[in-house]
Write a protein that holds these residues in place. Structure first.
Motif, PDB file in Angstrom:
ATOM      1  N   ALA A  42     -10.662  30.484  25.751  1.00 48.94           N
ATOM      2  CA  ALA A  42      -9.832  30.790  24.020  1.00 48.94           C
ATOM      3  C   ALA A  42      -8.848  31.529  24.299  1.00 48.94           C
ATOM      4  O   ALA A  42      -7.720  31.211  23.428  1.00 48.94           O
ATOM      5  CB  ALA A  42     -10.885  31.377  23.116  1.00 48.94           C
ATOM      6  N   ALA A  43      -8.491  32.636  25.008  1.00 44.01           N
ATOM      7  CA  ALA A  43      -7.177  33.422  25.003  1.00 44.01           C
ATOM      8  C   ALA A  43      -6.309  32.641  25.994  1.00 44.01           C
ATOM      9  O   ALA A  43      -5.106  33.038  26.021  1.00 44.01           O
ATOM     10  CB  ALA A  43      -7.782  34.612  26.014  1.00 44.01           C
ATOM     11  N   LYS A  44      -6.507  31.440  26.593  1.00 41.48           N
ATOM     12  CA  LYS A  44      -5.404  30.731  27.120  1.00 41.48           C
ATOM     13  C   LYS A  44      -4.474  29.860  26.140  1.00 41.48           C
ATOM     14  O   LYS A  44      -3.628  29.022  26.371  1.00 41.48           O
ATOM     15  CB  LYS A  44      -6.003  29.945  28.168  1.00 41.48           C
ATOM     16  N   THR A  45      -4.871  29.732  24.781  1.00 46.64           N
ATOM     17  CA  THR A  45      -4.194  28.836  23.957  1.00 46.64           C
ATOM     18  C   THR A  45      -3.661  29.959  22.874  1.00 46.64           C
ATOM     19  O   THR A  45      -4.370  30.571  22.270  1.00 46.64           O
ATOM     20  CB  THR A  45      -5.130  27.963  23.133  1.00 46.64           C
ATOM     21  N   ALA A  46      -2.390  29.510  22.451  1.00 44.27           N
ATOM     22  CA  ALA A  46      -1.623  30.447  21.457  1.00 44.27           C
ATOM     23  C   ALA A  46      -0.817  29.662  20.401  1.00 44.27           C
ATOM     24  O   ALA A  46      -0.643  28.373  20.702  1.00 44.27           O
ATOM     25  CB  ALA A  46      -0.792  31.413  21.975  1.00 44.27           C
ATOM     26  N   LYS A  47      -0.292  30.212  19.481  1.00 42.52           N
ATOM     27  CA  LYS A  47       0.469  29.368  18.485  1.00 42.52           C
ATOM     28  C   LYS A  47       1.911  30.031  18.640  1.00 42.52           C
ATOM     29  O   LYS A  47       2.007  31.043  19.135  1.00 42.52           O
ATOM     30  CB  LYS A  47      -0.054  29.454  17.117  1.00 42.52           C
ATOM     31  N   ILE A  48       2.822  29.256  17.798  1.00 39.97           N
ATOM     32  CA  ILE A  48       4.148  29.844  17.811  1.00 39.97           C
ATOM     33  C   ILE A  48       3.985  31.388  17.184  1.00 39.97           C
ATOM     34  O   ILE A  48       3.514  31.447  16.148  1.00 39.97           O
ATOM     35  CB  ILE A  48       4.993  28.802  17.165  1.00 39.97           C
ATOM     36  N   GLY A  49       4.878  32.097  17.769  1.00 40.91           N
ATOM     37  CA  GLY A  49       4.744  33.658  17.286  1.00 40.91           C
ATOM     38  C   GLY A  49       3.710  34.630  17.786  1.00 40.91           C
ATOM     39  O   GLY A  49       4.017  35.715  17.749  1.00 40.91           O
ATOM     40  N   GLN A  50       2.641  33.865  18.569  1.00 37.53           N
ATOM     41  CA  GLN A  50       1.521  34.473  19.057  1.00 37.53           C
ATOM     42  C   GLN A  50       1.948  34.800  20.674  1.00 37.53           C
ATOM     43  O   GLN A  50       2.355  33.985  21.358  1.00 37.53           O
ATOM     44  CB  GLN A  50       0.284  33.999  18.968  1.00 37.53           C
ATOM     45  N   PRO A  51       1.842  36.186  21.026  1.00 37.49           N
ATOM     46  CA  PRO A  51       1.828  36.395  22.668  1.00 37.49           C
ATOM     47  C   PRO A  51       0.944  35.630  23.465  1.00 37.49           C
ATOM     48  O   PRO A  51      -0.366  35.631  23.111  1.00 37.49           O
ATOM     49  CB  PRO A  51       1.886  37.787  22.875  1.00 37.49           C
ATOM     50  N   ALA A  52       1.116  34.896  24.692  1.00 36.04           N
ATOM     51  CA  ALA A  52       0.362  34.307  25.387  1.00 36.04           C
ATOM     52  C   ALA A  52       0.643  34.850  26.886  1.00 36.04           C
ATOM     53  O   ALA A  52       1.855  34.784  27.332  1.00 36.04           O
ATOM     54  CB  ALA A  52       0.540  32.994  25.406  1.00 36.04           C
ATOM     55  N   ARG A  53      -0.313  35.119  27.628  1.00 34.81           N
ATOM     56  CA  ARG A  53      -0.074  35.746  28.857  1.00 34.81           C
ATOM     57  C   ARG A  53      -0.445  34.623  30.086  1.00 34.81           C
ATOM     58  O   ARG A  53      -1.628  34.165  30.082  1.00 34.81           O
ATOM     59  CB  ARG A  53      -0.684  36.967  29.351  1.00 34.81           C
TER      60      ARG A  53
END
Length: 176
Positions: A42-53
């Protein structure tokens, strides 16, 4: 000819430097019911504006603009084969040593799963500060720049897969 040679040298240097600096941190504990694995996914997917590592980098996609036919100015620039999609992103080094951002390691995907590679030649013209993505980013520092994808005119990008190196697992950012 000079443009092609220069781009080939730059691409070779970026790949060579990125090869040794792409270690990712895969240390995560999982319990017997697999909850940690589900949280990791779940932590591997983000949206525009959200930080993703991914590995040593924290990516934040600021915007995505498609339909651009040329990057650069009237003297120097590059024409799209189809359309350029310009993805503005912030890249922060969250590791403990310098890491080079490699634009050619980034991928874009259409809704049908078709994969598109970044156009590093066009990115030189799309970034006012072209050396932004050719230098190491020291720990705690961050840069903002544009990654360019040349895709067919009727295609719409659905997601990005961003990598801290050519060998990392990557992180997904949804564009819609």
């Amino acid at each position: 000819m000079r443009k092609t040679t220069a781009l080939a040298l730059i691409a070779t240097a970026v790949v060579a430097l990125g090869c040794g600096s792409g270690a990712t941190d895969n240390s995560s504990s999982s319990d017997s019911d697999g909850a940690a694995k589900g949280e990791e996914k779940a932590a591997k997917t983000a949206k525009i504006g959200q930080p993703a590592r991914d590995g040593k980098f924290e990516f934040t996609v600021k915007s995505s603009k498609c339909g651009v036919t040329k990057v650069g100015d009237s003297v120097l620039g590059e024409q799209a084969q189809g359309q350029f999609c310009l993805v503005t992103l912030n890249v922060k080094n969250i590791g403990k040593e310098a890491q080079m951002f490699d634009g050619s390691s980034q991928k874009a995907y259409a809704a049908d799963g078709t994969e598109y590679s970044a156009d590093t030649g066009a990115a030189i013209y799309a970034n006012k500060n072209a050396e932004t993505f050719l230098n190491d980013i020291n720990p705690g520092n961050q840069v903002t720049g544009v990654v360019v994808f040349d895709i067919p005119m009727k295609v719409k990008l659905a997601k990005l897969e961003l990598h801290d190196s050519p060998f990392s697992g990557g992180v997904t950012v949804a564009l819609s």
